[in-house]
Design a protein around this motif. Structure first.
Motif, short mmCIF file in Angstrom:
data_model
loop_
_atom_site.label_atom_id
_atom_site.label_comp_id
_atom_site.label_asym_id
_atom_site.label_seq_id
_atom_site.Cartn_x
_atom_site.Cartn_y
_atom_site.Cartn_z
N GLY A 330 0.82 -1.20 0.00
CA GLY A 330 0.00 0.00 0.00
C GLY A 330 0.85 1.25 0.00
N THR A 331 0.20 2.38 0.25
CA THR A 331 0.90 3.66 0.25
C THR A 331 1.10 4.17 1.68
OG1 THR A 331 -1.21 4.80 -0.03
CG2 THR A 331 0.09 4.37 -2.02
N LEU A 332 2.17 4.93 1.87
CA LEU A 332 2.40 5.61 3.13
C LEU A 332 1.57 6.88 3.18
CD1 LEU A 332 6.30 5.35 3.40
CD2 LEU A 332 4.59 3.75 4.27
N SER A 333 1.58 7.54 4.33
CA SER A 333 0.88 8.81 4.46
C SER A 333 1.48 9.86 3.53
CB SER A 333 0.95 9.29 5.91
OG SER A 333 2.30 9.35 6.36
N THR A 334 2.73 9.66 3.12
CA THR A 334 3.40 10.58 2.19
C THR A 334 3.04 10.29 0.74
OG1 THR A 334 5.32 9.10 2.17
CG2 THR A 334 5.36 10.93 3.73
N GLY A 335 2.33 9.19 0.47
CA GLY A 335 1.94 8.84 -0.88
C GLY A 335 2.86 7.85 -1.55
N GLU A 336 3.98 7.50 -0.92
CA GLU A 336 4.91 6.54 -1.51
C GLU A 336 4.33 5.13 -1.49
OE1 GLU A 336 9.28 7.61 -0.21
OE2 GLU A 336 7.86 8.30 1.32
N LEU A 337 4.55 4.38 -2.55
CA LEU A 337 4.09 3.00 -2.65
C LEU A 337 5.19 2.08 -2.13
CD1 LEU A 337 1.66 1.38 -3.74
CD2 LEU A 337 2.87 1.18 -5.90
N ILE A 338 4.81 1.12 -1.27
CA ILE A 338 5.80 0.29 -0.57
C ILE A 338 5.70 -1.17 -1.02
CG2 ILE A 338 6.58 -0.52 1.68
CD1 ILE A 338 7.14 2.42 1.16
N PHE A 339 6.89 -1.79 -1.21
CA PHE A 339 7.00 -3.20 -1.56
C PHE A 339 7.93 -3.87 -0.55
CE2 PHE A 339 6.32 -0.74 -5.35
CZ PHE A 339 5.38 -1.45 -6.09
N THR A 340 7.54 -5.05 -0.06
CA THR A 340 8.40 -5.82 0.84
C THR A 340 8.65 -7.20 0.25
OG1 THR A 340 6.48 -6.62 2.10
CG2 THR A 340 7.59 -4.64 2.92
N PRO A 341 9.83 -7.80 0.51
CA PRO A 341 10.12 -9.14 -0.02
C PRO A 341 9.14 -10.17 0.52
CG PRO A 341 12.11 -8.06 0.80
CD PRO A 341 10.96 -7.23 1.26
N THR A 342 8.84 -11.18 -0.30
CA THR A 342 7.92 -12.22 0.12
C THR A 342 8.58 -13.27 1.01
OG1 THR A 342 8.37 -13.42 -1.93
CG2 THR A 342 6.45 -11.95 -1.90
N ARG A 343 9.90 -13.22 1.12
CA ARG A 343 10.62 -14.11 2.04
C ARG A 343 11.67 -13.29 2.78
NH1 ARG A 343 15.47 -15.19 -0.59
NH2 ARG A 343 15.42 -15.14 -2.88
N PRO A 344 12.14 -13.76 3.95
CA PRO A 344 13.09 -12.99 4.74
C PRO A 344 14.39 -12.73 4.00
CG PRO A 344 12.12 -14.75 6.05
CD PRO A 344 11.70 -14.99 4.64
N VAL A 345 14.88 -11.51 4.07
CA VAL A 345 16.18 -11.14 3.51
C VAL A 345 17.01 -10.51 4.63
CG1 VAL A 345 15.39 -10.85 1.15
CG2 VAL A 345 15.24 -8.92 2.74
N ARG A 346 18.31 -10.72 4.57
CA ARG A 346 19.21 -10.23 5.61
C ARG A 346 20.37 -9.46 4.98
NH1 ARG A 346 17.24 -15.09 6.66
NH2 ARG A 346 16.30 -15.52 8.70
N PRO A 347 20.55 -8.18 5.34
CA PRO A 347 19.69 -7.40 6.24
C PRO A 347 18.35 -7.08 5.58
CG PRO A 347 21.32 -5.97 5.25
CD PRO A 347 21.67 -7.37 4.84
N PHE A 348 17.37 -6.82 6.42
CA PHE A 348 16.03 -6.59 5.88
C PHE A 348 15.97 -5.23 5.16
CE2 PHE A 348 11.76 -4.89 6.05
CZ PHE A 348 11.03 -5.94 5.52
N TYR A 349 15.22 -5.19 4.09
CA TYR A 349 15.01 -3.93 3.38
C TYR A 349 13.65 -3.94 2.70
CZ TYR A 349 16.18 -6.53 -0.88
OH TYR A 349 16.19 -7.43 -1.90
#
Length: 392
Positions: A330-349
């Motif tokens: 979804g979007t942040l309050s600032t309007g930026e669209l966010i994507f997260t990895p579907t599996r754990p990554v190290r370091p996390f990003y």
């Protein structure tokens, strides 16, 4: 003569009462030196403290400070400021030492902020899932036990046991902005037999309003439905939305926290992932690169959806693993669209996509460490000074 004596005695009584009152004030100030401070100054002092956890500890300073900190006016004022300083909230499950903890960071720059960690449980069998945070509070549930928590203060409150003999339980958490109330919706699972067929539905819908002397209340639901296991609702403007099956068909269920009424919204596509897209509920699928399609609910009463197609810029220079898929958050309050990895990554990003600038950036959060089995991340979390009072 008698009237003169009465006047003298009355004056003496007034003088004595004045002296007693003065002594009582001096005694009270000695016991509570903070009582001489103006209210505005006390509030200013509280706002200068580095974290909500420090504020929660000050409820023991005096009755006056406790009433200020526990008051709704102070909480609203504090939250107004917190909404301008959104945070990341992580729920982390560790590997070698079976434990779970909450940790928050500045959303703008995670590495610049003194982060706060709250340990949850030392036993693997008690690692529970949380609902998305709502105005600084979170909710988790195990069997018929529901717990409300404030990650900012580290305080957790166990609600009265849900009145049901069934073990299967779904819970959703939200906020009613009209009545300024937090509510938990719970439903238990029932297996219904119809001739030779059997189907599973949710029933025994109950609601708990957070506050003293509250209890679970039964409410009616005219729509037989069943949410998938571990499904999580999204609360927007006093309405909790969640995906559920009606018979074998996927649907969007909306629960109005104000009227406590359920509604069914037909989906344009059978997509389970719900996100907040610029203040509206939207359906989103996994994304790699290229075009991203979102279905946005424009009008719930008319069941009108619009399709938004976005061209996601290439971030191959940001991501080493080209086979890694990402989930739209979804979007942040600032309007930026966010994507997260579907599996754990190290370091996390995670990847932040600025829709206006048409550019993507990689945000790394190293302070979590590498020793985690899995984690959940929530965006636009806010610090809350709210002290959770006993509900009994």
């Amino acid at each position: 003569m008698r009237s003169a004596m009465k006047r003298v005695r009355k004056e003496e009584t007034i003088e004595n009462n004045g002296q007693c009152s003065k002594k009582q004030d001096e005694s009270r100030h000695k016991k509570d030196p903070f009582s001489i401070l103006p209210l505005d100054l006390i509030v200013e002092i509280l706002f200068k403290l580095p974290a909500a956890k420090s504020i929660a500890r000050l409820v023991f300073v005096s009755k006056l400070w406790s009433s200020i900190i526990r008051g709704k006016d102070f909480t609203k004022l504090y939250l107004t400021r917190s909404f301008t300083r959104p945070r990341l909230l992580f729920v982390v499950f560790c590997h070698y030492i079976p434990t779970q903890f909450l940790q928050s960071f500045s959303q703008e720059d995670p590495s610049s902020d003194p982060h706060h960690r709250v340990n949850i449980s030392p036993h693997r069998c008690r690692l529970w899932s949380f609902s998305p945070p709502v105005r600084g509070l979170i909710c988790r549930q195990n069997d018929t036990t529901v717990i409300i928590g404030n990650p900012s203060t580290g305080q957790f409150l166990t609600l009265p046991r849900v009145k049901s003999r069934r073990r299967g339980l779904f819970s959703f958490f939200g906020y009613d902005p009209v009545n300024d109330e937090y509510k938990v919706l719970c439903m238990t699972v029932l297996q219904v037999r119809q001739r030779r067929e059997s189907r599973v539905v949710a029933e025994e819908h109950q609601v708990f309003t957070l506050g003293a002397k509250q209890k679970w209340r039964r409410i009616e639901c005219n729509h037989d439905h069943l949410p998938p296991s571990l499904t999580k609702g999204v609360c927007i403007n006093g309405v909790v939305y969640y995906y559920a099956w009606i018979k074998s068909e996927g649907s969007l269920i909306s629960f109005d926290l104000i009227s406590e009424v359920f509604n069914v919204i037909k989906l344009p596509e059978d997509i389970q992932c719900l996100v907040n897209y610029n203040g509206k509920i939207a359906l989103a699928s996994f994304c790699k690169l290229g075009t991203l399609d979102l279905w946005v609910l424009e009008d719930a009463s008319k069941q009108e959806w619009s399709k938004v197609s976005l061209l996601v810029p290439s971030w191959t220079d940001l991501v080493v693993d080209e086979n890694l898929y990402f989930k739209v958050r979804g979007t942040l309050s600032t309007g930026e669209l966010i994507f997260t990895p579907t599996r754990p990554v190290r370091p996390f990003y995670f990847i932040s996509f600025d829709l206006k600038e048409n550019s993507a950036k990689k945000v790394v959060v190293e302070e979590i460490g590498d020793n985690f089995a899995s984690l959940e991340i929530y965006f636009d979390h806010v610090e809350s000074p709210m002290v959770l009072s006993n509900v009994s």
